[in-house]
Design an enzyme around this catalytic site. Structure first.
Site, PDB file in Angstrom:
ATOM      1  N   LYS A  85       6.151   7.293  -3.234  1.00 54.62           N
ATOM      2  CA  LYS A  85       5.353   6.202  -2.663  1.00 54.62           C
ATOM      3  C   LYS A  85       4.682   5.337  -3.723  1.00 54.62           C
ATOM      4  O   LYS A  85       4.485   4.143  -3.513  1.00 54.62           O
ATOM      5  CB  LYS A  85       4.265   6.777  -1.756  1.00 54.62           C
ATOM      6  CG  LYS A  85       4.780   7.342  -0.474  1.00 54.62           C
ATOM      7  CD  LYS A  85       3.560   7.698   0.360  1.00 54.62           C
ATOM      8  CE  LYS A  85       3.937   8.477   1.573  1.00 54.62           C
ATOM      9  NZ  LYS A  85       2.741   8.795   2.352  1.00 54.62           N
TER      10      LYS A  85
ATOM     11  N   GLU B  65      -5.693   4.691  -2.520  1.00 53.95           N
ATOM     12  CA  GLU B  65      -5.391   3.486  -1.749  1.00 53.95           C
ATOM     13  C   GLU B  65      -6.587   3.173  -0.862  1.00 53.95           C
ATOM     14  O   GLU B  65      -7.176   4.081  -0.276  1.00 53.95           O
ATOM     15  CB  GLU B  65      -4.139   3.743  -0.890  1.00 53.95           C
ATOM     16  CG  GLU B  65      -3.459   2.496  -0.397  1.00 53.95           C
ATOM     17  CD  GLU B  65      -2.135   2.796   0.271  1.00 53.95           C
ATOM     18  OE1 GLU B  65      -1.086   2.768  -0.403  1.00 53.95           O
ATOM     19  OE2 GLU B  65      -2.156   3.079   1.482  1.00 53.95           O
TER      20      GLU B  65
ATOM     21  N   ARG C 230      15.773   6.051   5.022  1.00 63.90           N
ATOM     22  CA  ARG C 230      16.599   6.921   5.881  1.00 63.90           C
ATOM     23  C   ARG C 230      16.527   6.376   7.295  1.00 63.90           C
ATOM     24  O   ARG C 230      15.797   5.421   7.556  1.00 63.90           O
ATOM     25  CB  ARG C 230      15.995   8.331   5.880  1.00 63.90           C
ATOM     26  CG  ARG C 230      14.501   8.267   6.237  1.00 63.90           C
ATOM     27  CD  ARG C 230      13.890   9.626   6.446  1.00 63.90           C
ATOM     28  NE  ARG C 230      12.440   9.579   6.463  1.00 63.90           N
ATOM     29  CZ  ARG C 230      11.683   9.306   7.512  1.00 63.90           C
ATOM     30  NH1 ARG C 230      12.239   8.973   8.664  1.00 63.90           N
ATOM     31  NH2 ARG C 230      10.375   9.314   7.431  1.00 63.90           N
TER      32      ARG C 230
HETATM   33  P1  ADP Z   1       9.477   8.528  11.102  1.00 61.95           P
HETATM   34  O1  ADP Z   1       8.782   7.678  10.081  1.00 61.95           O
HETATM   35  O2  ADP Z   1      10.946   8.472  11.098  1.00 61.95           O
HETATM   36  O3  ADP Z   1       8.859   8.477  12.413  1.00 61.95           O
HETATM   37  P2  ADP Z   1       8.115  10.877  10.382  1.00 61.95           P
HETATM   38  O4  ADP Z   1       7.243  10.400   9.281  1.00 61.95           O
HETATM   39  O5  ADP Z   1       7.543  11.250  11.674  1.00 61.95           O
HETATM   40  O6  ADP Z   1       9.309   9.899  10.537  1.00 61.95           O
HETATM   41  O7  ADP Z   1       8.971  12.058   9.819  1.00 61.95           O
HETATM   42  C1  ADP Z   1      10.204  12.390  10.396  1.00 61.95           C
HETATM   43  C2  ADP Z   1      10.422  13.831  10.241  1.00 61.95           C
HETATM   44  O8  ADP Z   1      10.505  14.154   8.883  1.00 61.95           O
HETATM   45  C3  ADP Z   1       9.350  14.687  10.809  1.00 61.95           C
HETATM   46  O9  ADP Z   1       9.993  15.829  11.259  1.00 61.95           O
HETATM   47  C4  ADP Z   1       8.484  14.992   9.609  1.00 61.95           C
HETATM   48  O10 ADP Z   1       7.832  16.215   9.790  1.00 61.95           O
HETATM   49  C5  ADP Z   1       9.503  15.065   8.519  1.00 61.95           C
HETATM   50  N1  ADP Z   1       9.073  14.598   7.196  1.00 61.95           N
HETATM   51  C6  ADP Z   1       8.927  13.330   6.803  1.00 61.95           C
HETATM   52  N2  ADP Z   1       8.589  13.251   5.511  1.00 61.95           N
HETATM   53  C7  ADP Z   1       8.545  14.515   5.052  1.00 61.95           C
HETATM   54  C8  ADP Z   1       8.268  15.110   3.779  1.00 61.95           C
HETATM   55  N3  ADP Z   1       7.985  14.395   2.698  1.00 61.95           N
HETATM   56  N4  ADP Z   1       8.309  16.433   3.693  1.00 61.95           N
HETATM   57  C9  ADP Z   1       8.618  17.166   4.767  1.00 61.95           C
HETATM   58  N5  ADP Z   1       8.900  16.670   5.978  1.00 61.95           N
HETATM   59  C10 ADP Z   1       8.857  15.373   6.134  1.00 61.95           C
HETATM   60  P1  ADP Z   2       3.641   9.123   5.708  1.00 57.90           P
HETATM   61  O1  ADP Z   2       4.557   9.181   4.544  1.00 57.90           O
HETATM   62  O2  ADP Z   2       2.996  10.400   6.006  1.00 57.90           O
HETATM   63  O3  ADP Z   2       4.272   8.448   6.877  1.00 57.90           O
HETATM   64  P2  ADP Z   2       2.118   6.667   5.307  1.00 57.90           P
HETATM   65  O4  ADP Z   2       1.676   6.163   3.988  1.00 57.90           O
HETATM   66  O5  ADP Z   2       3.233   5.962   5.983  1.00 57.90           O
HETATM   67  O6  ADP Z   2       2.447   8.195   5.182  1.00 57.90           O
HETATM   68  O7  ADP Z   2       0.868   6.680   6.267  1.00 57.90           O
HETATM   69  C1  ADP Z   2       0.886   7.310   7.508  1.00 57.90           C
HETATM   70  C2  ADP Z   2      -0.207   6.728   8.392  1.00 57.90           C
HETATM   71  O8  ADP Z   2      -1.489   6.895   7.773  1.00 57.90           O
HETATM   72  C3  ADP Z   2      -0.088   5.223   8.629  1.00 57.90           C
HETATM   73  O9  ADP Z   2       0.774   4.918   9.686  1.00 57.90           O
HETATM   74  C4  ADP Z   2      -1.526   4.860   8.930  1.00 57.90           C
HETATM   75  O10 ADP Z   2      -1.897   5.187  10.238  1.00 57.90           O
HETATM   76  C5  ADP Z   2      -2.288   5.770   7.976  1.00 57.90           C
HETATM   77  N1  ADP Z   2      -2.531   5.077   6.707  1.00 57.90           N
HETATM   78  C6  ADP Z   2      -1.742   5.127   5.620  1.00 57.90           C
HETATM   79  N2  ADP Z   2      -2.258   4.376   4.621  1.00 57.90           N
HETATM   80  C7  ADP Z   2      -3.389   3.831   5.087  1.00 57.90           C
HETATM   81  C8  ADP Z   2      -4.387   2.969   4.550  1.00 57.90           C
HETATM   82  N3  ADP Z   2      -4.319   2.515   3.309  1.00 57.90           N
HETATM   83  N4  ADP Z   2      -5.440   2.634   5.330  1.00 57.90           N
HETATM   84  C9  ADP Z   2      -5.528   3.098   6.597  1.00 57.90           C
HETATM   85  N5  ADP Z   2      -4.633   3.909   7.160  1.00 57.90           N
HETATM   86  C10 ADP Z   2      -3.559   4.290   6.438  1.00 57.90           C
END
Ligand code: ADP
Ligand code: ADP
Ligand code: MG
Length: 447
Positions: free
Chosen positions: A118, A201, A293
């Site tokens: 990230k 962040e 993906r």
């Molecule tokens: P999407 O963004 O496609 O909705 P999610 O963030 O919900 O995806 O993640 C999709 C699936 O992948 C979920 O089963 C989540 O638990 C798993 N997952 C996503 N990122 C990771 C990670 N870095 N390590 C382990 N599992 C992950």
């Molecule tokens: P993941 O890899 O687990 O999906 P993300 O960076 O996409 O992580 O963040 C997951 C969720 O966390 C976002 O959809 C949002 O709701 C919250 N989030 C992430 N970054 C921020 C931010 N800078 N400020 C507020 N909420 C955040």
């Protein structure tokens, strides 16, 4: 002239079923994989061949690159589709597949390594002229943390560069708290994701989560399939998603989709990917990460555009150009997806593994069900608790929500607790129906 013939589906559950179907529709053979727990699963039954890859614990099967590579070789597959989760964003796995002379259905390993991290992805966004949330590089020197936090401002988030699925993010409101939390977050990231890198962040309050689906081929073609709103979340995990994002101004839509395409072009992206943003009350948007993906919520995009995202992934991996250009991609109507998990909302959403004693799935016009489960199966404690995704399309948002309520009324499961009841309340909630809501709306609701 697809170069592919036989695809190893290196995943499980509903996404394995989805990919096997796409392979068959494209005239390709599909090979399933299964752990001890999954021998008698729906995706194994649907595939042309199947390989046992190890024990039930994911580390010993679906997260074991060697076991998957061995399965691909022994079943004579020429390509590997990683699905989502598990090894789908693991650059080392993609590289091992490439080095074995097989096709990894996704971006090139070098691009995956960059966008799967990230912090590196943030830098790529900056370089592509895409606005990012104010933040830092990974923290190398704990001594710098006060100065860095001062630049970013509180409240802020500690984010693991390798985190995902809502894990690896910690909110922090003061410098004292930050000093305590940083080493713990680094240690946790090291053990959970194999990478201790943590960056800061700024926490954007009351923002919406809006993400853009992109597709890119190896011939210079890059298109977007519009956006999805995934603001209905709990603990940073998505529960309900919709497309298009309700109430998004057309100029914001144009700018955010253009930004996503710009980033994909800048990094030489290939395959299906999602660029995630936060959008604040004034319509300003900020990149947060790219999911390199296929995503869980891709069906609602397929419903509003008529584009088969997984079929395009297969075409691209076979070396063909995209089947469409931007001008030919039109959206129609609205769609909403409900993730029905085997979790108990009455017990803080604790997973409720167990046998599926009865399962009645909805249907009818505009209703699509994606599931990897059949009545009589067990929801295993080893994996994700997803039972089914209900995706409902309508000519407009009102009809999509009406169909979602009807689908939920038909849905019935016995043997495990589920989030279906929560979705029944959500899809009838006046605030959500009025929309849009922000990413902490549901948690404030649940109290
Ligand atoms: P999407 O963004 O496609 O909705 P999610 O963030 O919900 O995806 O993640 C999709 C699936 O992948 C979920 O089963 C989540 O638990 C798993 N997952 C996503 N990122 C990771 C990670 N870095 N390590 C382990 N599992 C992950
Ligand atoms: P993941 O890899 O687990 O999906 P993300 O960076 O996409 O992580 O963040 C997951 C969720 O966390 C976002 O959809 C949002 O709701 C919250 N989030 C992430 N970054 C921020 C931010 N800078 N400020 C507020 N909420 C955040
Ligand atoms: Mg995300």
């Amino acid at each position: 002239m697809s170069g592919l013939r036989r695809v190893l589906v290196a995943n499980r559950g509903e996404i394995a079923v989805r990919i096997i179907r796409a392979c068959h529709a494209a005239g390709l053979e599909a090979v399933a994989v299964y752990s001890d727990a999954d021998e008698h699963s729906r995706w194994v039954a649907l595939a042309d061949d199947a390989a046992h890859i190890g024990r039930s614990a994911a580390q010993k099967s679906y997260l074991d690159p060697d076991a998957l590579l061995k399965a691909a070789r022994s079943t004579d597959a020429d390509a590997v589709h990683p699905g989502y989760g598990f090894l789908s964003e693991n650059g080392g796995f993609a590289r091992a597949i490439e080095e074995a002379g097989l096709v990894f259905i996704g971006p090139r390993a070098s691009v995956l390594e960059r966008m799967g991290d990230k912090a590196a992805a943030r830098s790529a966004a900056v370089a592509a002229g895409v606005p990012v949330v104010p933040g830092t590089e990974p923290i190398a020197e704990p001594g710098d943390v006060a100065r860095l936090a001062d630049e970013v401002g509180f409240p802020l988030l500690l984010k693991a560069a390798a985190g995902g699925g809502g894990r690896g993010i910690r909110p922090v409101t003061s410098l004292d708290e930050l000093r305590d939390a940083l080493p713990a977050a680094q240690a946790e990231a090291r053990s959970a994701f194999g990478d201790p890198a943590i960056y800061l962040e700024k926490a954007v309050s009351r923002a919406r989560h809006v993400e853009v689906q992109v597709l890119a081929d190896d011939h210079g073609g890059v298109v977007h399939l519009f956006e999805r709103d995934c603001s209905v979340q709990r603990r940073r995990q998505k529960l309900l998603e919709e497309a298009p994002a309700p109430g998004l101004r057309e100029e914001t839509r144009q700018a955010i989709t253009a930004a996503a395409v710009r980033l994909a072009e800048h990094v030489g992206y290939r395959g299906a990917g999602t660029v995630e943003f936060l959008v604040d009350g004034s319509g300003e948007f900020y990149f947060i990460e790219m999911n390199a993906r296929v995503q869980v919520e891709h069906p609602i995009t397929e419903m509003i555009t008529g584009v088969d995202v997984v079929a395009e992934q297969l075409r691209i991996a076979g070396g063909e150009p995209l089947s469409l250009d931007q001008a030919s991609i039109q959206r129609r109507g609205a769609a909403v997806e409900l993730r029905i998990n085997a979790e108990d909302p009455e017990r803080d959403f604790a997973p409720t593994p167990g046998g599926i004693e009865a399962l009645r799935l909805p249907g009818g016009p505009g209703v699509r069900v994606d599931t990897g489960i059949t009545q009589g199966d067990r929801i295993s404690p080893f994996y994700d608790s997803l039972i089914a995704k209900l995706a409902c399309w309508g000519e407009d948002r009102e009809q999509a929500y009406a169909r979602a309520r009807q689908a939920l009324a038909e849905f019935h499961v016995e043997g495990v607790a589920s989030t279906a009841g929560l979705h029944r309340r959500l899809t009838a909630d006046p605030e959500l129906i009025a929309g849009p809501v922000h990413t902490t709306w549901l948690e404030e609701r649940l109290g």
